[in-house]
Design an enzyme around this catalytic site. Sequence first.
Site, PDB file in Angstrom:
ATOM      1  N   HIS A 184      41.958  40.833  38.461  1.00 28.32           N
ATOM      2  CA  HIS A 184      40.937  41.842  38.246  1.00 28.32           C
ATOM      3  C   HIS A 184      40.274  42.238  39.565  1.00 28.32           C
ATOM      4  CE1 HIS A 184      38.546  38.074  38.001  1.00 28.32           C
ATOM      5  NE2 HIS A 184      37.601  38.802  38.581  1.00 28.32           N
ATOM      6  N   ALA A 185      39.497  43.295  39.495  1.00 25.44           N
ATOM      7  CA  ALA A 185      38.608  43.739  40.563  1.00 25.44           C
ATOM      8  C   ALA A 185      37.258  43.993  39.885  1.00 25.44           C
ATOM      9  CB  ALA A 185      39.147  45.004  41.229  1.00 25.44           C
TER      10      ALA A 185
END
Length: 140
Positions: A51-52
């Site tokens: 994820h970011a």
Amino acid sequence: MSVKSQIIQINSLSDERGSLSVIESNKQIPFEIRRVFYIFSTKENIRRGFHAHYKTRQALVSVSGTCKVFLDNTIRKEEVILDSPNKVLILEPNDWHEMYDFSDDCVLLVLASEHYDSNDYIRDYDEFVSVYGNKQYLLL
């Protein structure tokens, strides 16, 4: 404009009793720390992260053992090895990150600039590219 992830070296004080390292908000870590968590007892061949973020900055330090971190900000892709409690990886929101190859004794400490908010996570890679793919980055 976003900035690039970076490695920060933390100084240690050592004597015959052992070593001590200090991490403080807005000093060694370039943001206010609002959340702390750690990852440990990770099973063999498990990858985490994927994820970011929209706004959360993070500082990762392997306080024990080693692990690898894959980073992708749509401009560069790189692998960082965290193998010392004095090495801190600063992740920017625009860093898609995955952690893997944890040693059996790895304890990965994460310091975050924001409290947990599930809406701050970008968990779909295509969405990540659409959010950050056309941005220009300031390289530190």
